[in-house]
Write a protein that holds these residues in place. Sequence first.
Motif, PDB file in Angstrom:
ATOM      1  N   ALA A   1       0.821  -1.214   0.000  1.00  0.00           N
ATOM      2  CA  ALA A   1       0.000   0.000   0.000  1.00  0.00           C
ATOM      3  C   ALA A   1       0.853   1.263   0.000  1.00  0.00           C
ATOM      4  CB  ALA A   1      -0.926  -0.001   1.213  1.00  0.00           C
ATOM      5  N   TYR A   2       2.058   1.164   0.555  1.00  0.00           N
ATOM      6  CA  TYR A   2       2.929   2.337   0.655  1.00  0.00           C
ATOM      7  C   TYR A   2       3.955   2.452  -0.469  1.00  0.00           C
ATOM      8  CZ  TYR A   2       1.475   4.195   5.189  1.00  0.00           C
ATOM      9  OH  TYR A   2       0.771   4.797   6.208  1.00  0.00           O
ATOM     10  N   GLU A   3       4.028   1.493  -1.368  1.00  0.00           N
ATOM     11  CA  GLU A   3       5.069   1.512  -2.393  1.00  0.00           C
ATOM     12  C   GLU A   3       5.089   2.799  -3.208  1.00  0.00           C
ATOM     13  OE1 GLU A   3       5.936  -3.146  -3.526  1.00  0.00           O
ATOM     14  OE2 GLU A   3       4.170  -2.163  -4.365  1.00  0.00           O
ATOM     15  N   ASP A   4       3.932   3.230  -3.684  1.00  0.00           N
ATOM     16  CA  ASP A   4       3.897   4.457  -4.492  1.00  0.00           C
ATOM     17  C   ASP A   4       4.325   5.666  -3.677  1.00  0.00           C
ATOM     18  OD1 ASP A   4       3.082   3.100  -6.755  1.00  0.00           O
ATOM     19  OD2 ASP A   4       0.954   3.460  -6.412  1.00  0.00           O
ATOM     20  N   ARG A   5       3.988   5.679  -2.395  1.00  0.00           N
ATOM     21  CA  ARG A   5       4.381   6.796  -1.538  1.00  0.00           C
ATOM     22  C   ARG A   5       5.884   6.772  -1.251  1.00  0.00           C
ATOM     23  NH1 ARG A   5      -0.559   6.395   2.718  1.00  0.00           N
ATOM     24  NH2 ARG A   5      -1.000   4.491   1.536  1.00  0.00           N
ATOM     25  N   ILE A   6       6.455   5.584  -1.171  1.00  0.00           N
ATOM     26  CA  ILE A   6       7.904   5.486  -0.976  1.00  0.00           C
ATOM     27  C   ILE A   6       8.630   6.001  -2.216  1.00  0.00           C
ATOM     28  CG2 ILE A   6       9.824   3.884  -0.641  1.00  0.00           C
ATOM     29  CD1 ILE A   6       7.910   2.156   1.045  1.00  0.00           C
ATOM     30  N   ILE A   7       8.126   5.621  -3.385  1.00  0.00           N
ATOM     31  CA  ILE A   7       8.693   6.128  -4.640  1.00  0.00           C
ATOM     32  C   ILE A   7       8.585   7.648  -4.688  1.00  0.00           C
ATOM     33  CG2 ILE A   7       8.400   6.162  -7.154  1.00  0.00           C
ATOM     34  CD1 ILE A   7       7.429   3.227  -6.914  1.00  0.00           C
ATOM     35  N   ALA A   8       7.436   8.170  -4.260  1.00  0.00           N
ATOM     36  CA  ALA A   8       7.218   9.623  -4.262  1.00  0.00           C
ATOM     37  C   ALA A   8       8.173  10.328  -3.297  1.00  0.00           C
ATOM     38  CB  ALA A   8       5.770   9.936  -3.901  1.00  0.00           C
ATOM     39  N   LEU A   9       8.429   9.724  -2.143  1.00  0.00           N
ATOM     40  CA  LEU A   9       9.363  10.316  -1.177  1.00  0.00           C
ATOM     41  C   LEU A   9      10.768  10.385  -1.760  1.00  0.00           C
ATOM     42  CD1 LEU A   9       8.204   8.629   2.154  1.00  0.00           C
ATOM     43  CD2 LEU A   9       8.152  11.082   1.651  1.00  0.00           C
ATOM     44  N   ASP A  10      11.170   9.327  -2.453  1.00  0.00           N
ATOM     45  CA  ASP A  10      12.493   9.333  -3.073  1.00  0.00           C
ATOM     46  C   ASP A  10      12.577  10.421  -4.143  1.00  0.00           C
ATOM     47  OD1 ASP A  10      15.135   8.049  -3.334  1.00  0.00           O
ATOM     48  OD2 ASP A  10      14.437   7.511  -5.337  1.00  0.00           O
ATOM     49  N   LYS A  11      11.535  10.544  -4.936  1.00  0.00           N
ATOM     50  CA  LYS A  11      11.511  11.571  -5.979  1.00  0.00           C
ATOM     51  C   LYS A  11      11.536  12.971  -5.367  1.00  0.00           C
ATOM     52  CE  LYS A  11       8.839  13.094 -10.002  1.00  0.00           C
ATOM     53  NZ  LYS A  11       7.610  12.831 -10.831  1.00  0.00           N
ATOM     54  N   MET A  12      10.846  13.121  -4.253  1.00  0.00           N
ATOM     55  CA  MET A  12      10.735  14.421  -3.604  1.00  0.00           C
ATOM     56  C   MET A  12      12.038  14.872  -2.943  1.00  0.00           C
ATOM     57  SD  MET A  12       7.953  15.452  -0.626  1.00  0.00           S
ATOM     58  CE  MET A  12       6.661  14.622  -1.574  1.00  0.00           C
ATOM     59  N   PHE A  13      12.765  13.911  -2.357  1.00  0.00           N
ATOM     60  CA  PHE A  13      13.883  14.293  -1.492  1.00  0.00           C
ATOM     61  C   PHE A  13      15.273  13.834  -1.933  1.00  0.00           C
ATOM     62  CE2 PHE A  13      10.289  14.375   1.634  1.00  0.00           C
ATOM     63  CZ  PHE A  13      10.331  15.744   1.874  1.00  0.00           C
ATOM     64  N   LYS A  14      15.357  12.946  -2.906  1.00  0.00           N
ATOM     65  CA  LYS A  14      16.675  12.443  -3.291  1.00  0.00           C
ATOM     66  C   LYS A  14      17.597  13.567  -3.756  1.00  0.00           C
ATOM     67  CE  LYS A  14      16.722   9.605  -6.756  1.00  0.00           C
ATOM     68  NZ  LYS A  14      16.558   8.295  -7.443  1.00  0.00           N
TER      69      LYS A  14
END
Length: 208
Positions: free
Chosen positions: A77-90
């Motif tokens: 359920a959190y996979e897309d949000r984890i991807i989004a966090l990486d995109k947001m902060f990497k």
Amino acid sequence: MKTLKILVGVAFIIAISAFAIDKVSNPPVTGGYAVGDVATDFELKNIDDAMVSLANYKDAKGFIVIFTCNHCPYSVAYEDRIIALDKMFKDKGYPVVAINPNNPKAYPDDSFDNMKVRAKEKGFTFPYLFDDGQKIYPQYGATKTPHVYILEKTAKGNIVRYIGAIDNNYKDASAADKKYVEDAVNALLSGNKVPVELTKAIGCSIKA
């Protein structure tokens, strides 16, 4: 009868005393990091078969370390949000580093080969590391998937600044009104104190 009652009473007192002594000499075992601790580095195999450690990230300001896996519905359920966090902060200095802590003998879906498949299916933009031998998650104190540890890189080492959940609604990202990880990293990037440092991780128990 009276003698029996006395003997039972004495046995009860001895048992209580022994329990009390045991609690003093053997306090409850607590493991893992607390907020403010320095997290040691690790070296784990990534899905591209390369070994990855936090030391590889020379320009990082910190890390979003997430213990997650393939099979757990909470992790999914959190996979897309984890991807989004990486995109947001990497690119801002806080990349996601995902670690699968599960024993694949207990859950074959979480095998290293299946990690490669899942990462390709979802288009993971971050390392997805295998905790071979389950040596790292106990150091951190992770108990769930997903379980997040935000680290800030300092002269003293990687200091733990946040532990817990990604947000407060695993079912629906749009309904989450408390974005713990996002708020914590934004605070660190602004030089401010993390507003919420500790929350309860919601997910599947890690399989030993």
